[in-house]
Design an enzyme around this catalytic site. Sequence first.
Site, short mmCIF file in Angstrom:
data_model
loop_
_atom_site.label_atom_id
_atom_site.label_comp_id
_atom_site.label_asym_id
_atom_site.label_seq_id
_atom_site.Cartn_x
_atom_site.Cartn_y
_atom_site.Cartn_z
N PHE A 36 0.72 3.13 7.82
CA PHE A 36 -0.60 3.26 8.44
C PHE A 36 -1.65 2.77 7.45
O PHE A 36 -1.74 3.27 6.34
CB PHE A 36 -0.88 4.72 8.82
CG PHE A 36 -2.29 4.96 9.30
CD1 PHE A 36 -2.72 4.43 10.51
CD2 PHE A 36 -3.19 5.70 8.53
CE1 PHE A 36 -4.03 4.66 10.96
CE2 PHE A 36 -4.48 5.93 8.97
CZ PHE A 36 -4.90 5.40 10.19
N ALA A 75 -9.70 3.62 3.23
CA ALA A 75 -9.87 5.06 3.04
C ALA A 75 -11.07 5.42 2.19
O ALA A 75 -11.41 6.61 2.07
CB ALA A 75 -8.60 5.64 2.41
N HIS A 88 0.83 -1.21 0.00
CA HIS A 88 0.00 0.00 0.00
C HIS A 88 0.86 1.26 0.00
O HIS A 88 1.84 1.34 0.74
CB HIS A 88 -0.90 0.03 1.24
CG HIS A 88 -1.98 -1.00 1.23
ND1 HIS A 88 -3.19 -0.80 0.62
CD2 HIS A 88 -2.01 -2.26 1.74
CE1 HIS A 88 -3.94 -1.89 0.76
NE2 HIS A 88 -3.24 -2.80 1.43
N PRO A 89 0.48 2.25 -0.80
CA PRO A 89 1.17 3.54 -0.71
C PRO A 89 0.76 4.25 0.57
O PRO A 89 -0.28 3.93 1.16
CB PRO A 89 0.66 4.30 -1.95
CG PRO A 89 -0.70 3.74 -2.17
CD PRO A 89 -0.60 2.28 -1.82
N GLU A 132 -9.62 4.76 -4.07
CA GLU A 132 -9.99 4.66 -2.66
C GLU A 132 -9.58 5.90 -1.88
O GLU A 132 -10.23 6.28 -0.91
CB GLU A 132 -9.34 3.41 -2.05
CG GLU A 132 -9.92 2.10 -2.56
CD GLU A 132 -8.96 0.93 -2.50
OE1 GLU A 132 -9.30 -0.14 -3.04
OE2 GLU A 132 -7.87 1.08 -1.91
N ILE A 150 -5.64 1.90 6.50
CA ILE A 150 -7.03 2.18 6.80
C ILE A 150 -7.83 2.05 5.50
O ILE A 150 -7.31 2.36 4.42
CB ILE A 150 -7.21 3.60 7.41
CG1 ILE A 150 -8.65 3.82 7.86
CG2 ILE A 150 -6.77 4.68 6.42
CD1 ILE A 150 -8.84 5.12 8.63
#
Length: 334
Positions: free
Chosen positions: A114, A118, A63-64, A83, A116
């Site tokens: 982190f 989004a 993930h970026p 997203e 989530i």
Amino acid sequence: MEAESTMSASELEYLACCGSTKFAKEMAMASPFPSLKEAITAARDIWFNKVDVNGWLEAFSAHPQIGERSRKVDTSAQWSKGEQSTALATATGSGLQELAEWNSKYRQKFGFVFLICASGRSSAEILSELKRRYPNRPIIEFENAAQEQMKVTELRLAKLFSTKEKAVPSGEHSATDVAKKVEDRVSIIGGHLTAASEASAGRASQVPPRTRPPITTHVLDVSCGSPAAGVEVLLEMWQGAQPRPLFGGADIGGWVFLGSSSTDSDGRSGQLMSITDAVKPGIYKINFNTGKYCPEGFFPYVSIVFEIRESQKWQHFHVPLLLSPFSFSTYRGS
């Protein structure tokens, strides 16, 4: 058979849904799926029960950083861009700077980005959640990240299958109906409802025969980021005179031994009970000999007590232990 083929995908496509190569391989082997719901059920089982801690970290690293534009042009990058679209559209220059600073602090503390789901969230909401989770202990945040990854995976599976359904000839009415259900599922997941419906879980006619015991566990050593091998595990069931063990009361003779094992190189225990379609409702306890595994640790042993109700007897209960020398946590997996 044609309907099933529309619910099949390649390993590369599943890798775009979740960046764990183990997850992608397992999903490809389990394909095709008769419905999106079945695919999501399989995905949750694979993610929480078959992918180890290294696979989780591999998926996190795909993930970026939130608020950062990926330079990649593959499917995963395109989905990630979509997203985060709400967050980027609602962010100011100073807001993005603050988000980047907190992202950096988070990564330095926990060792991974982190994570989530989004979709539909503003930059202010994401920053607020990042600040809320930052004080967590690493063992708790590792679990949070795994749960958020599952949300993202469900969302992307819905997108993947929706795309495949649109490729079905429009004359096939049943495929159109399924496509509509897929679109509805995307909407639901976009609202952060991550669990597939279990309304029919209690009906035996809809539950396939088990291929593993109804209660399983595995142990992750969060202090070194790897599975905990060689941990002795013991499963018991309450069968005392009282219907349930009393808090603070003596329970000698109330617990009945069901089975024991030691965790393997993947941190998974062997068979702790018989493979039965309907597990007996009641109160169970899993004991972990943590003192032998980590003599310098704080806990000589850890016991996790949980209840299985009549309406849950067809379900699977995966009760993992996330362990470090001075803390532990658990959660109900599937």
